[in-house]
Design a protein around this motif. Structure first.
Motif, short mmCIF file in Angstrom:
data_model
loop_
_atom_site.label_atom_id
_atom_site.label_comp_id
_atom_site.label_asym_id
_atom_site.label_seq_id
_atom_site.Cartn_x
_atom_site.Cartn_y
_atom_site.Cartn_z
N LEU A 1 3.40 3.11 3.04
CA LEU A 1 4.83 3.42 2.88
C LEU A 1 5.07 4.90 3.18
CD1 LEU A 1 7.72 2.73 1.94
CD2 LEU A 1 6.98 3.22 -0.40
N ASN B 1 0.85 -1.19 0.00
CA ASN B 1 0.00 0.00 0.00
C ASN B 1 0.90 1.25 0.00
OD1 ASN B 1 -1.68 2.15 0.80
ND2 ASN B 1 -2.95 0.84 2.09
N GLN B 2 0.77 2.05 -1.04
CA GLN B 2 1.62 3.23 -1.22
C GLN B 2 1.48 4.20 -0.04
OE1 GLN B 2 0.28 6.46 -2.30
NE2 GLN B 2 2.32 7.38 -2.30
N GLN B 3 0.24 4.34 0.45
CA GLN B 3 -0.01 5.27 1.56
C GLN B 3 0.66 4.79 2.85
OE1 GLN B 3 -2.05 8.33 1.22
NE2 GLN B 3 -0.69 8.56 2.98
#
Lengths: 493, 96
Positions: free
Chosen positions: A58, A54-56
């Motif tokens: 990170l 999940n990019q968020q």
């Protein structure tokens, strides 16, 4: 051996990140859903599924690292930490072992001896496990266990401190500061009652003056700061008493029994901690550029220490007052909104600060509640302050009005109207009351005649009582002195 | 480099593998041979070679933070040997 000992504590704090979806799949992270309704093949650990980061999550983890003064590693990776537990369906937890995302940070805490830095060794990203519901009172007496995997795969950061903490109070100060910073940074709501922040505590003791580290024990999964404090107090004493008896401390995991306030041996560390980490083949490494890290740094919101300095500089608040206000972001936001709406600059800010620090803090403390749980808004406070400024209510009545606003969410005006709390500023009406009070208190009048000026103060008190606090104190004072002079022919200053 | 029988037993226990006497013996021998081959690989000079953490030429594979539909509770529990009140039921969890 010396009779005095020193406590050495290091913490491993797990904090849930505020993402909408889980770390490696699209399941919701919402709290409180029916058990096992927020799972999918990925977080259930079905064969053949692929996790995707999940990019968020990170970005939040990097932001947390920056907020905690860490270096962000430009190359980091995930590893499998292997152990068997029913709340971990894959048989391994995806975590970060030797190349964590963040390292070498610190948190500054206030201690009675002044500010102290608690080192942060590392922060890494990992997935949470599910929740075990034990039938029976505690883990030892349970006959069956029930597993809810909704939490399995919720993104966590694990924050590992250096063994820099020297007392239970410092542990609490660190945790409170850490929680505050993470909330300000917007990476977690860190709600303790929902288990969004949990600490493992490593405790050892050593004779005062020694620099060697003693054998430590680990107290797992403490969900409140109070438990952390109590567990450290108990465990340090237990270890020191054992050492005094000539026993050795066994390195082990212990559970804290909340009810009895004691720690119990849970499992020996050697076998349980043979995790056989290896690089997670399903997740490619994370490679960051300076530009990406700086972009996230630039977006970092104002953190509590900076806000405290700003309040001191802009409003002339004392370090203590500013510190109390910024501790809880919701309270600080409330303060700022109220100051802006009140619009009286530094002078007004001090008035607002007094109400926030004294009345608001006291009421929240009594109710054991957070500001967000009350209907109070900045407009409530400002409306009340304007009534005080206009002389509509006295400062004393204002306190009652304030408490009522916190309770009911009604405006100050409404409350004043409903309860007839408008300050008595009608001189003729007050003169009437003054006369009644003078008649009812002949002794005070005698005192006045003998030259005792304090008799007037007593009689003002009686006037306040007779008007249930509504009399304007300055005016009551003026009127009673005038009436006393009139009745007795004596003037006292 | 050989691996001891005790080490194999330890690893088997960690992996919750119930191995027969014959399997244990065969695995000790096979694992020993694998480790011996590692000794061969170790002779390669890797001083200037960066460590390989991942074999695919990929990095930063990310997804956006959007919620997708989950399985129903019934579907999630379908393969559970035992389920009760919407939860996976497992034998009493003991430690140590």
């Amino acid at each position: 051996m010396s009779r005095e000992y020193e406590i050495v504590v290091g913490l491993e704090v797990h904090v849930e990140l505020a993402t909408k979806s889980k770390i490696f799949c699209g399941c919701s992270t919402a709290f409180g859903a029916e058990p096992n309704t927020q799972t999918c093949p990925v977080c259930l650990g079905m064969p053949g599924t692929l996790p995707v980061l999940n990019q968020q999550a990170l970005e939040y983890a990097i932001r947390a690292g920056l907020a905690l003064n860490c270096t962000i590693n430009k190359y980091s990776k995930f590893d499998r930490k292997q152990y068997f537990y029913p709340d971990l369906p894959k048989g391994y937890q995806i975590s970060q072992h030797d190349l964590p995302l963040c390292e070498h940070g610190y948190v500054e805490i206030d201690t009675p001896e002044g500010p102290r830095r608690i080192g942060i060794r590392r922060i890494h990203l990992e997935e949470d496990a599910g929740k075990n519901i034990h039938a029976g009172d505690n883990i030892a007496s349970a006959q069956a266990s029930y597993i809810d995997l909704n939490r399995c795969g919720v993104p966590l950061i694990e924050i590992v401190t250096e063994p820099d903490i020297r007392s239970p109070e410092e542990a609490r100060a660190f945790l409170e500061k850490l929680r505050s910073i993470l909330i300000y940074a917007g990476v977690s709501e860190a709600k303790l009652q929902e288990g969004q922040m949990r600490a493992d505590v490593n405790v050892s003791v050593r004779p005062k003056g020694s620099t060697a580290l003693g054998t430590r024990t680990e107290l797992k999964n403490l969900g409140s700061f109070r438990s952390v404090v109590r567990a450290i107090e108990y465990e340090a004493r237990r270890q020191w008493e054992a050492l005094q008896r000539g026993e050795e401390i066994v390195q082990e995991t212990r559970a804290f029994d909340e009810e009895r306030g004691i720690t119990l041996s849970l499992r020996s560390k050697e076998e349980a901690h043979d995790y056989r980490y290896f690089p997670e083949p399903d997740l490619p490494p994370i490679v960051l550029t300076d530009a990406e890290i700086e972009r996230i740094r630039a977006q970092l919101p104002e953190l509590p220490d900076a806000r405290k300095r700003r309040y001191m500089e802009a409003y002339g608040l004392s370090a203590y007052d500013a510190g109390v206000i910024v501790r809880d972001k919701a309270v600080a936001d409330f303060f700022e909104a109220a100051v802006a709406a009140y619009g009286k600059g530094a002078e007004g800010a001090k008035t607002v600060a007094n109400w926030v620090i004294n009345e608001l803090a006291r009421i929240l403390n009594e109710k054991n509640a957070e500001l967000a749980q009350t209907p109070l808004t900045p407009d409530h406070l400002v409306g009340m302050l304007k009534l005080v400024d206009a002389g509509t209510i006295s400062g004393k009545i204002a306190k009652d009005v304030f408490a009522e606003m916190v309770e009911t969410g009604k405006s100050a005006e409404e409350i004043v109207k409903e309860k007839g709390l408008v300050q008595l500023t009608d001189e003729a009406a007050l003169a009437e009351i003054a006369l009644q009070v003078i008649e009812a208190n002949p002794k005070a009048v005698e005192d006045w005649k003998k030259g005792k000026a304090t008799a007037a103060q007593f009689l003002v008190g009686q006037m306040m009582k007779a008007t249930r606090g509504r009399a304007n104190p300055q005016l009551a004072n003026k009127v009673i002195r005038a009436k006393l002079a009139e009745v007795t022919g004596v003037t006292n200053e | 480099m050989a691996i001891s029988r005790a080490e194999v037993e330890h690893i088997a226990r960690l992996a919750r593998l119930g191995l027969s006497e014959e399997e244990m013996e065969a695995l000790t021998e096979q694992l020993g041979r694998i480790l011996a081959h590692m000794e061969v690989l170790r002779q390669v000079d890797t001083r200037d070679v960066p460590p390989t953490y991942h074999v695919l030429p990929l990095q930063n594979v990310l997804r956006t933070d959007t919620v997708q539909e989950s399985l129903s509770q019934e579907a999630a529990l379908r393969n559970a040997p035992q389920a009760e009140a919407g939860a996976f039921k497992v034998p009493k969890i003991t430690e140590g």
